[in-house]
Design a protein around this motif. Structure first.
Motif, PDB file in Angstrom:
ATOM      1  N   SER A   1       0.521  -1.432  -0.767  1.00  0.00           N
ATOM      2  CA  SER A   1      -0.137  -0.012   0.374  1.00  0.00           C
ATOM      3  C   SER A   1       1.238   1.407  -0.134  1.00  0.00           C
ATOM      4  N   ILE A   2       2.775   1.319   0.394  1.00  0.00           N
ATOM      5  CA  ILE A   2       2.803   1.962   0.663  1.00  0.00           C
ATOM      6  C   ILE A   2       3.761   2.216  -0.287  1.00  0.00           C
ATOM      7  N   SER A   3       4.322   1.076  -1.728  1.00  0.00           N
ATOM      8  CA  SER A   3       4.941   1.873  -2.129  1.00  0.00           C
ATOM      9  C   SER A   3       4.837   1.145  -3.569  1.00  0.00           C
TER      10      SER A   3
ATOM     11  N   ALA B   1       7.186 -11.698  -7.628  1.00  0.00           N
ATOM     12  CA  ALA B   1       5.708 -10.922  -6.744  1.00  0.00           C
ATOM     13  C   ALA B   1       5.948  -9.517  -7.742  1.00  0.00           C
ATOM     14  N   PRO B   2       4.809  -8.424  -6.425  1.00  0.00           N
ATOM     15  CA  PRO B   2       4.977  -7.209  -7.764  1.00  0.00           C
ATOM     16  C   PRO B   2       5.772  -6.133  -7.291  1.00  0.00           C
ATOM     17  N   GLU B   3       6.275  -6.485  -6.172  1.00  0.00           N
ATOM     18  CA  GLU B   3       7.057  -6.084  -5.132  1.00  0.00           C
ATOM     19  C   GLU B   3       8.850  -6.020  -6.064  1.00  0.00           C
TER      20      GLU B   3
ATOM     21  N   ILE C   1      13.740 -10.230  -0.774  1.00  0.00           N
ATOM     22  CA  ILE C   1      12.715  -9.871  -1.129  1.00  0.00           C
ATOM     23  C   ILE C   1      11.629 -11.076  -1.965  1.00  0.00           C
ATOM     24  N   ALA C   2      10.602 -11.212  -2.278  1.00  0.00           N
ATOM     25  CA  ALA C   2       9.859 -12.595  -2.175  1.00  0.00           C
ATOM     26  C   ALA C   2      10.809 -13.630  -2.463  1.00  0.00           C
TER      27      ALA C   2
END
Length: 232
Positions: free
Chosen positions: A18-20, A45-47, A210-211
């Motif tokens: 939500s913040i990134s 993952a989208p991030e 990450i992921a």
């Protein structure tokens, strides 16, 4: 495999996004369609995709390599981050999976940036090397069969320029690499690859949690004078 960052409970993970996350509608649509696919867990993952976009932009990359396309989320992320003259050589063996990718590349207006090579990636990479393309790529992303990670890496290291970046997915493997009781072929291959890369003097190394775990291997400027003991 994991299509979200390991170790974050749902509430915190949702807050992270939500913040990134700045995900264009076309990427969100592809992610939603892929989530319904029987092999949907193979999608990054989208991030992670957004992180890769930033890496490509930071490098000023124009020529990139992707080994393992699936439905095209990672290649679409990179293509959107590349300048108008940017190019991706994308390797995969599945016409079925990449047909989804092609639809979204076209819809996003980036199909002209992506050259899809269907067939065993090792053959494609060897052909690129034989054609004299060694040292011409800025960035490479490896996300395919784990048993061939070492072979993909060695060829990618030849293909990227000095100061180029190789990014390798799934190196934490949902935690299985850290569990000595897990002895399947893919896990053993990842453990071996991770151990070898840890001691490889040709690259500057960072593993980012990450992921499903992402290794960043920066080809050192003097790497061309170093040769591995063997190449698969």
């Amino acid at each position: 495999m994991a299509n979200s960052t390991l170790g974050l409970e749902n509430q915190l993970y949702d807050y992270l996004l939500s913040i990134s996350l700045r995900e264009p509608d076309i990427l969100a649509a592809l992610r939603k369609e892929t989530a319904k696919h029987p092999m949907g867990m193979m999608q990054i993952a989208p991030e992670q995709g957004q992180f890769m976009e930033m890496l490509v932009q930071l490098m000023g990359a124009t020529k990139t390599l992707e080994i393992g396309v699936f439905t095209g989320y990672s290649s679409l992320c990179v293509a959107l981050a590349l300048p108008p003259n940017g190019q991706i050589i994308a390797c995969d063996v599945s016409e079925e999976y990449t047909s989804i990718a092609r639809r979204y590349w076209e819809a996003a207006g980036v199909a002209n940036k992506i050259s899809l090579k269907l067939g065993p990636a090792i053959n494609t990479l060897d052909k690129l090397i034989a054609e004299g393309q060694a040292g011409t790529f800025d960035f490479a992303f490896i996300d395919a069969d784990k048993e061939n990670y070492e072979a993909y890496f060695e060829r990618s290291l030849q293909l990227v320029r000095n100061g180029g970046l190789i990014v390798i997915d799934n190196v934490l493997w949902s935690g299985r690499v850290a569990d000595p009781e897990v002895q399947d072929t893919s896990t053993l291959a990842l453990r071996s690859f991770n151990d070898k890369l840890r001691n490889d003097p040709r690259v500057t190394l960072s593993v980012v949690p990450i992921a499903d775990g992402l290794t960043l291997a920066l080809k050192r400027r003097w790497a061309t004078i170093m040769q591995p003991e063997h190449q698969n």
